[in-house]
Design a protein around this motif. Structure first.
Motif, short mmCIF file in Angstrom:
data_model
loop_
_atom_site.label_atom_id
_atom_site.label_comp_id
_atom_site.label_asym_id
_atom_site.label_seq_id
_atom_site.Cartn_x
_atom_site.Cartn_y
_atom_site.Cartn_z
N LEU A 172 0.41 5.84 -8.11
CA LEU A 172 1.31 4.75 -7.13
C LEU A 172 2.70 5.55 -6.80
O LEU A 172 3.30 6.34 -8.21
CB LEU A 172 1.25 3.46 -7.38
N THR A 173 3.65 4.95 -5.71
CA THR A 173 4.80 5.65 -5.85
C THR A 173 5.84 4.42 -5.56
O THR A 173 5.16 3.75 -4.71
CB THR A 173 5.29 6.43 -4.10
N ALA A 174 6.51 4.04 -6.65
CA ALA A 174 7.30 2.82 -6.94
C ALA A 174 7.47 2.86 -5.70
O ALA A 174 7.69 1.46 -5.55
CB ALA A 174 8.09 3.41 -7.69
N LEU A 175 8.82 3.64 -4.87
CA LEU A 175 9.74 2.73 -4.11
C LEU A 175 9.04 2.46 -3.09
O LEU A 175 9.72 2.12 -1.54
CB LEU A 175 10.52 4.57 -4.06
N THR A 176 8.08 2.35 -2.70
CA THR A 176 7.11 2.87 -1.49
C THR A 176 6.29 0.89 -1.65
O THR A 176 7.20 0.71 0.10
CB THR A 176 5.67 2.97 -1.67
N GLN A 177 6.53 0.39 -2.55
CA GLN A 177 6.62 -0.78 -2.53
C GLN A 177 8.58 -1.54 -2.62
O GLN A 177 9.36 -1.29 -3.06
CB GLN A 177 5.94 -1.25 -3.90
N PRO A 178 8.13 -2.08 -1.65
CA PRO A 178 10.35 -3.06 -1.79
C PRO A 178 11.00 -3.68 -3.37
O PRO A 178 11.53 -3.20 -3.27
CB PRO A 178 9.73 -4.60 -0.24
N THR A 179 9.98 -4.12 -4.09
CA THR A 179 10.74 -4.79 -4.73
C THR A 179 9.90 -4.21 -5.78
O THR A 179 8.30 -3.92 -6.05
CB THR A 179 10.82 -5.93 -5.06
N PRO A 180 10.17 -4.42 -7.37
CA PRO A 180 9.98 -4.28 -8.51
C PRO A 180 9.09 -5.28 -9.02
O PRO A 180 7.58 -5.25 -8.80
CB PRO A 180 10.71 -4.44 -9.60
N VAL A 221 3.77 8.37 -16.23
CA VAL A 221 4.65 8.13 -15.40
C VAL A 221 5.41 9.62 -15.32
O VAL A 221 5.53 10.32 -15.25
CB VAL A 221 6.16 7.33 -15.93
N GLU A 222 5.42 9.82 -13.91
CA GLU A 222 6.13 10.81 -12.58
C GLU A 222 6.76 10.76 -12.66
O GLU A 222 7.62 9.93 -11.57
CB GLU A 222 5.11 11.57 -11.43
N THR A 223 8.29 11.69 -12.87
CA THR A 223 9.12 10.98 -12.54
C THR A 223 9.89 13.23 -11.36
O THR A 223 9.73 14.02 -11.93
CB THR A 223 10.19 10.91 -13.61
N ALA A 224 10.66 12.67 -10.85
CA ALA A 224 11.25 13.47 -10.18
C ALA A 224 13.10 13.13 -9.43
O ALA A 224 13.78 12.01 -9.99
CB ALA A 224 10.45 13.66 -8.84
N GLY A 225 13.58 14.35 -8.98
CA GLY A 225 15.07 13.59 -9.31
C GLY A 225 16.06 14.48 -10.17
O GLY A 225 15.80 14.88 -11.17
N ARG A 226 16.84 13.21 -10.03
CA ARG A 226 17.81 13.30 -11.54
C ARG A 226 16.85 12.50 -12.54
O ARG A 226 16.13 11.77 -12.57
CB ARG A 226 18.57 12.28 -10.74
N PRO A 234 -7.66 18.94 -14.19
CA PRO A 234 -6.34 19.03 -14.18
C PRO A 234 -5.49 18.76 -12.78
O PRO A 234 -5.10 19.84 -11.99
CB PRO A 234 -6.43 20.07 -14.66
N ILE A 235 -6.35 17.63 -11.63
CA ILE A 235 -6.03 17.92 -11.11
C ILE A 235 -5.08 16.20 -10.15
O ILE A 235 -5.79 15.24 -10.53
CB ILE A 235 -7.34 17.20 -10.15
N ILE A 236 -3.75 16.39 -9.84
CA ILE A 236 -2.83 15.32 -9.85
C ILE A 236 -2.36 15.12 -8.43
O ILE A 236 -2.62 16.28 -7.45
CB ILE A 236 -1.42 15.70 -10.45
N GLN A 237 -2.88 13.76 -7.87
CA GLN A 237 -2.01 13.23 -6.87
C GLN A 237 -0.76 13.33 -6.61
O GLN A 237 -0.23 12.13 -7.42
CB GLN A 237 -3.35 12.57 -6.32
N GLY A 238 0.04 13.90 -6.35
CA GLY A 238 1.80 13.87 -6.88
C GLY A 238 2.05 12.83 -5.39
O GLY A 238 1.61 12.10 -5.08
N GLY A 239 3.27 11.32 -6.51
CA GLY A 239 3.77 10.09 -5.46
C GLY A 239 4.50 11.05 -4.29
O GLY A 239 5.41 12.16 -3.90
N MET A 240 4.14 10.00 -3.36
CA MET A 240 4.47 10.34 -1.89
C MET A 240 5.09 9.10 -1.28
O MET A 240 3.63 7.82 -1.41
CB MET A 240 3.24 11.31 -0.91
N MET A 241 6.45 9.19 -0.49
CA MET A 241 6.36 7.66 -0.18
C MET A 241 5.89 7.36 1.09
O MET A 241 4.98 8.03 1.75
CB MET A 241 8.21 8.06 0.04
N TRP A 242 5.21 5.78 0.83
CA TRP A 242 4.45 5.47 1.93
C TRP A 242 2.67 5.64 2.04
O TRP A 242 2.21 5.29 2.41
CB TRP A 242 5.10 5.52 2.90
#
Length: 328
Positions: A41-49, A97-102, A14-22
């Motif tokens: 994987l951090t989705a927004l680290t990638q420049p496009t879908p 999927v891990e969501t965060a923010g709104r 039960p160990i999760i690596q959280g999303g981190m930009m870059w």
């Protein structure tokens, strides 16, 4: 180890690596998943879908174990095409999927229709309860110690974790302040079903950042983070480097500081350049207070193996205290 989180996500530990930009790239996510945790994987680290789709395939080539994709939705003057990133995740076949923010209501429905398990990161019990009502499968509850955005309530994990566990009916993952087996044992004892780590996984051999940055952070103490954006009601915790000091100085002015005042210092491009070049004072570097517990740069496999051993030892030691008392 078997918990509600390992069962939900089909992972060994039960160990999760959280999303981190870059930082949340295929090399790191695959290494964590191969070691029995859940890489992200951090989705927004990638420049496009489309680039995200390619990164997902790159990660699949490195691991056959489950991994997740993080999608963080924050207020911004020029928002990225969140919906397109969500559609790319669905098309990829990723099932966590891990969501965060709104909280993304419309995306939640689409993710659920695709059979995706959703973990939503929250910094308060009230937001966690709201996310539970919206149908997420688990909550990652983020204490004040964490890197990134700890919210505006300033509640540390020792209070926030059991408060969330007492009121939620879905599994809770403890996030913020977790860096070793001792802190993992504490989180499990407080009722969490798993732990989420960002800062600790930054200081691993597979993390795709410059070794000079890793070494600078391993030499830091628990006093070497600072809070920025307090006056903007968008509090964030970062490593206390030269850029962070400049931001703090601007925010302490009598008239305060607007985001436009701070923009040249806090741009994402500048932070990415610092991580990649090793010039650790040249941009913001997100880090939690747990840097005071980190003094080496192991592989992800070695880290997770050690955490499990130390977690079991800590729990057993606590149990023996009661056994010894009963004997006496």
């Amino acid at each position: 180890m078997k918990t509600a989180i390992t069962e939900l996500l089909n992972i060994r530990y039960p160990i999760i690596q959280g999303g981190m930009m870059w930082v949340g790239r295929a090399e790191l996510a695959a290494a964590v998943s191969n070691a029995g945790g859940l890489g992200t994987l951090t989705a927004l680290t990638q420049p496009t879908p489309q680039a995200l789709l390619a990164e997902i395939e790159r990660c699949r080539a490195m691991t056959s174990a489950p991994f997740a994709v993080n999608l963080t939705i924050l207020p911004t003057a020029s928002p990225p095409p969140y919906g397109d990133y969500a559609q790319a995740i669905i098309e990829s076949g990723v099932k966590i999927v891990e969501t965060a923010g709104r909280h993304p209501d419309e995306m939640t429905e689409a993710f659920k229709r695709a059979g995706i398990k959703l973990i939503h990161k929250c910094t308060s019990v009230r937001h966690a309860l709201s996310a539970q009502k919206r149908g997420v499968d688990a909550i990652s509850i983020d204490g004040f110690e964490c890197a990134g955005h700890p919210g505006e309530d300033d509640i540390p994990g020792l209070i926030l974790i059991p408060a969330a566990c007492a009121r939620l009916n879905i599994p809770v993952v403890a996030s913020g302040g977790i860096a070793d087996g001792r802190t993992m044992a504490a989180a499990l004892s407080l009722g969490a079903q798993g732990v989420n780590m960002g800062t600790r996984f930054m200081m691993t051999q597979e993390a795709p950042i410059h070794v000079d940055v890793k070494e600078a952070l391993t030499g830091a103490s628990e006093n070497d983070t600072t809070l920025i954006f307090r006056g903007l009601r968008n509090t964030a915790r970062v490593w206390r480097n030269a850029v962070a000091a400049q931001v703090n100085q601007l925010e302490r002015r009598a008239e305060g500081a607007t985001f436009e005042d701070l923009r040249p210092l806090v741009s994402g491009a500048r932070g990415r350049a610092a991580l990649e070049s090793g010039q650790a004072d040249d941009g913001l570097i997100w880090a939690g207070q747990c840097i005071g517990l980190i003094d080496d740069i192991p592989t992800c496999q070695a880290l997770i193996d050690r955490m499990l051993q130390d977690c079991r030892a800590s729990l057993a030691s606590a149990t023996r205290m009661f056994a010894d008392t009963a004997v006496r």
